[in-house]
Design a protein around this motif. Structure first.
Motif: not given
Length: 176
Positions: A13-19, A39-44
């Motif tokens: 998941g895409r976040s401020r630090g990348g994937l 899960t992806g890093g952008n998943v709550a």
């Protein structure tokens, strides 16, 4: 297959630090992992809650494995009506602090906002066992940095690291 589906399937998941990737886990009272989910890093956190709970099994010496803990400690990321209702229906005591925006919304509604959820602050102090379990797992460089391209391989590495934590604990408890 487009890249968004591929990233989701590989728990990226895409976040401020990348994937990034997020590892969700349930630990037991000694801080040893029982259930892992990726899960992806952008998943709550709250969206992965039921999936992690479905993987929870606690073996006893005799009988069927337990699928419900007596109490569940979680951080503010797991504070939602849906999760609290899920736990209440299964007879699990929720020890989850209420988020600031939820408190403000409840107070704004006045008497229609209802009572605040029960929260045991002394029990919540032992939630640091989960954070210490993450720290132990991330002592393995492959888990801390996710060099593996495939989610299945990364999760397999996390499971192996978890098994080593369990074996280390058993070794320490067997020694005089």
């Amino acid at each position: 297959m487009d890249s968004k589906q591929s990233q989701k399937r590989q728990a990226l998941g895409r976040s401020r630090g990348g994937l990034t990737t997020k590892l969700h886990l349930i630990t037991e009272a000694r801080g040893l992992p029982l259930a892992l989910h990726l899960t992806g890093g952008n998943v709550a956190d709250c969206t992965a809650f039921e999936t992690v709970m479905a993987k929870f099994r606690l073996r006893r010496r005799t009988g069927r494995p337990r699928t419900r803990p007596r109490r569940l400690l979680g951080d503010k990321g797991y504070s939602s009506k849906k999760i609290r209702l899920y736990l209440r229906r299964r007879g699990v005591q929720a020890v989850i602090p209420e988020r600031r925006d939820q408190k403000a919304n409840r107070k704004r509604k006045g008497s229609r906002g209802g009572r605040p959820p029960a929260f045991d602050a002394s029990t919540y102090k032992s939630r640091n066992l989960v954070e210490r379990c993450f720290a132990k797992l991330k002592q393995w460089r492959g888990i801390a940095t996710r060099f593996d391209k495939l989610a299945s391989r990364y999760l397999a590495g996390a499971v192996i690291a978890s098994l080593l934590l369990w074996l280390r604990q058993a070794e320490l408890s067997d020694s005089p």
